[in-house]
Design a protein around this motif. Structure first.
Motif, PDB file in Angstrom:
ATOM      1  N   ILE A   1      10.279  50.337  34.024  1.00  0.00           N
ATOM      2  CA  ILE A   1      10.629  50.949  33.022  1.00  0.00           C
ATOM      3  C   ILE A   1       9.666  51.890  32.546  1.00  0.00           C
ATOM      4  O   ILE A   1       8.446  51.917  32.359  1.00  0.00           O
ATOM      5  CB  ILE A   1      10.697  50.016  31.736  1.00  0.00           C
ATOM      6  N   ILE A   2      10.160  53.379  32.579  1.00  0.00           N
ATOM      7  CA  ILE A   2       9.258  54.446  32.168  1.00  0.00           C
ATOM      8  C   ILE A   2       9.536  54.878  30.753  1.00  0.00           C
ATOM      9  O   ILE A   2      10.787  55.314  30.358  1.00  0.00           O
ATOM     10  CB  ILE A   2       9.563  55.776  33.066  1.00  0.00           C
ATOM     11  N   PRO A   3       8.820  54.804  29.853  1.00  0.00           N
ATOM     12  CA  PRO A   3       8.893  55.189  28.589  1.00  0.00           C
ATOM     13  C   PRO A   3       8.876  56.550  28.277  1.00  0.00           C
ATOM     14  O   PRO A   3       8.040  57.309  27.469  1.00  0.00           O
ATOM     15  CB  PRO A   3       7.967  54.454  27.428  1.00  0.00           C
TER      16      PRO A   3
ATOM     17  N   LEU B   1      23.579  59.284  26.203  1.00  0.00           N
ATOM     18  CA  LEU B   1      24.248  58.110  26.885  1.00  0.00           C
ATOM     19  C   LEU B   1      23.375  56.798  27.174  1.00  0.00           C
ATOM     20  O   LEU B   1      23.658  55.864  27.326  1.00  0.00           O
ATOM     21  CB  LEU B   1      24.784  58.636  28.384  1.00  0.00           C
ATOM     22  N   GLY B   2      22.296  57.042  26.489  1.00  0.00           N
ATOM     23  CA  GLY B   2      21.352  55.774  26.579  1.00  0.00           C
ATOM     24  C   GLY B   2      20.335  55.935  27.740  1.00  0.00           C
ATOM     25  O   GLY B   2      20.361  56.711  28.504  1.00  0.00           O
ATOM     26  N   PRO B   3      19.571  54.885  27.926  1.00  0.00           N
ATOM     27  CA  PRO B   3      18.495  54.693  28.929  1.00  0.00           C
ATOM     28  C   PRO B   3      19.269  54.819  30.503  1.00  0.00           C
ATOM     29  O   PRO B   3      20.450  54.358  30.582  1.00  0.00           O
ATOM     30  CB  PRO B   3      17.896  53.513  29.011  1.00  0.00           C
ATOM     31  N   GLN B   4      18.602  55.945  31.174  1.00  0.00           N
ATOM     32  CA  GLN B   4      19.020  56.136  32.405  1.00  0.00           C
ATOM     33  C   GLN B   4      18.391  55.630  33.712  1.00  0.00           C
ATOM     34  O   GLN B   4      17.161  55.605  33.805  1.00  0.00           O
ATOM     35  CB  GLN B   4      19.492  57.622  32.698  1.00  0.00           C
ATOM     36  N   GLU B   5      19.181  55.091  34.635  1.00  0.00           N
ATOM     37  CA  GLU B   5      18.542  54.863  36.099  1.00  0.00           C
ATOM     38  C   GLU B   5      18.084  56.028  36.953  1.00  0.00           C
ATOM     39  O   GLU B   5      18.959  56.798  37.047  1.00  0.00           O
ATOM     40  CB  GLU B   5      19.444  53.822  36.979  1.00  0.00           C
ATOM     41  N   ILE B   6      17.068  55.988  37.571  1.00  0.00           N
ATOM     42  CA  ILE B   6      16.868  56.870  38.743  1.00  0.00           C
ATOM     43  C   ILE B   6      16.051  56.303  39.782  1.00  0.00           C
ATOM     44  O   ILE B   6      15.203  55.233  39.570  1.00  0.00           O
ATOM     45  CB  ILE B   6      15.993  58.047  37.970  1.00  0.00           C
ATOM     46  N   THR B   7      16.320  56.456  40.978  1.00  0.00           N
ATOM     47  CA  THR B   7      16.117  55.822  42.135  1.00  0.00           C
ATOM     48  C   THR B   7      14.462  56.191  42.404  1.00  0.00           C
ATOM     49  O   THR B   7      14.030  57.307  41.877  1.00  0.00           O
ATOM     50  CB  THR B   7      16.760  56.318  43.356  1.00  0.00           C
TER      51      THR B   7
ATOM     52  N   LEU C   1      14.543  55.105  32.640  1.00  0.00           N
ATOM     53  CA  LEU C   1      13.999  56.110  31.782  1.00  0.00           C
ATOM     54  C   LEU C   1      14.509  55.816  30.264  1.00  0.00           C
ATOM     55  O   LEU C   1      15.665  55.896  30.295  1.00  0.00           O
ATOM     56  CB  LEU C   1      14.444  57.568  32.369  1.00  0.00           C
ATOM     57  N   LEU C   2      13.656  55.782  29.536  1.00  0.00           N
ATOM     58  CA  LEU C   2      14.250  55.137  28.353  1.00  0.00           C
ATOM     59  C   LEU C   2      14.350  56.046  27.210  1.00  0.00           C
ATOM     60  O   LEU C   2      15.134  55.983  26.102  1.00  0.00           O
ATOM     61  CB  LEU C   2      12.909  54.224  27.464  1.00  0.00           C
ATOM     62  N   GLY C   3      13.786  57.257  27.259  1.00  0.00           N
ATOM     63  CA  GLY C   3      13.800  58.542  26.402  1.00  0.00           C
ATOM     64  C   GLY C   3      12.578  58.351  25.429  1.00  0.00           C
ATOM     65  O   GLY C   3      11.268  58.684  26.011  1.00  0.00           O
ATOM     66  N   ILE C   4      12.730  58.481  24.296  1.00  0.00           N
ATOM     67  CA  ILE C   4      11.531  58.880  23.322  1.00  0.00           C
ATOM     68  C   ILE C   4      11.503  57.323  22.654  1.00  0.00           C
ATOM     69  O   ILE C   4      12.169  57.148  21.543  1.00  0.00           O
ATOM     70  CB  ILE C   4      11.540  59.990  22.269  1.00  0.00           C
TER      71      ILE C   4
END
Length: 315
Positions: free
Chosen positions: A175-177, A89-95, A16-19
């Protein structure tokens, strides 16, 4: 033809990238989201506590309000903590399974909120149009059936989205923007035809929410007609006050949500960052404002909140 039952394709984590485009402002954007989250957490928890502990609030209207508060807590905790962690904290991983779980509870909470607002509109309709029969119409058995209908309808609408996503193969960079997982956002990463996801993900929930809005509109048309037929101005004012907080919550819930959906589908010239920011606002703001609105505009709740601080000033 390649089969879609390829579990090996969807085993990797999403990012997850954020905005996108607003990365340099993420830290500052995260601060109000954190504050909004704390307000939503505190406000809805206080509402649930008051309604459960105060026997005077054990009425159908407050029972539906407690359902709304519980659903708003689920909505807030599903998305907002992950959102401000991405901002700070920046881009986060999610399963993959975590992403599906977040997607399910996000859309399920939205469907629940819409159905609860419809139930609350029906409650106000009975209270205004049939005040003498209120307790005989909204019995415990009827309320139980309404609750079961709300929960089962929301589940039946959203649960198919999980299977529609699990059938898809994912063979590109995941990658999900965005700041959270939502149905179409996940489906767009698949290397397969997602026509059924697009059709179901847009048509079925929108048709459901639209039908809720139409029924809410009918309820309030009948309510207003009954109010303006009341003999005295004081009676009309009192009846309007009982509906005021509910109308405010309806506007706060549906306006940004419908705006986000419509701009996402048709606003192709609007920057992607604006789409995502709007989507975050409709997830974060209604759960924070709903308890404030009911706390300010509902006399029974307002008195229970003020009394511990001003025991002699309870008018």
């Amino acid at each position: 033809m390649t089969t879609f039952n390829l579990s090996s394709f969807n085993s990797g984590p999403f990012i997850l990238l954020g905005i996108p485009g607003l990365e340099e402002f993420h830290v500052w954007i995260g601060i109000p989201f954190f504050i909004i989250y704390l307000v939503a957490l505190a406000g809805n928890s206080v509402l649930l506590y008051l309604i459960s502990m105060e026997r005077s609030l054990h009425q159908p209207m407050f029972f539906f309000l407690s359902m709304l508060a519980a659903t708003d807590l689920i909505l807030s905790n599903t998305c907002v903590p992950k959102t401000f962690s991405i901002f700070w904290l920046g881009p986060q991983e999610i399963t993959f399974s975590g992403c599906l779980t977040q997607m399910f509870f996000l859309h399920y909470s939205f469907a629940m909120d819409s159905a609860i607002l419809l139930a609350m509109a029906f409650d106000r309709y009975v209270a205004v149009c049939f005040p003498l029969r209120y307790t005989t119409i909204l019995t415990r058995q009827i309320i139980t059936k309404i609750v079961m209908a709300i929960v089962s309808r929301s589940f039946c609408i959203i649960f198919p989205c999980v299977f529609l996503l699990k059938r898809l193969p994912f063979c590109r960079t995941l990658i999900i923007p965005h700041t959270y997982c939502e149905h179409i956002g996940i489906a767009q990463l698949a290397c397969a035809d997602i026509s059924i996801n697009i059709w179901y993900g847009f048509a079925v929930p929108v048709m459901t929410v639209t039908s809720d809005l139409i029924l809410i509109g009918i309820s309030y048309t009948l309510i207003l007609r009954a109010i303006f037929n009341l003999p005295s101005r004081d009676a009309r004012q009192k009846a309007l006050n009982t509906c005021g907080s509910h109308v405010c919550v309806i506007l706060i819930f549906y306006t940004p949500a419908m705006f986000s959906v419509l701009t996402h589908r048709f606003g192709h010239n609007i920057p992607h960052s604006f789409h995502i920011l709007t989507a975050n606002l409709y997830v974060a703001i209604p759960p924070a404002l709903n308890p404030i609105i009911y706390g300010v505009k509902t006399k029974q709740i307002r008195e229970k909140i003020i009394l511990p601080f001003f025991p002699k000033g309870n008018h």
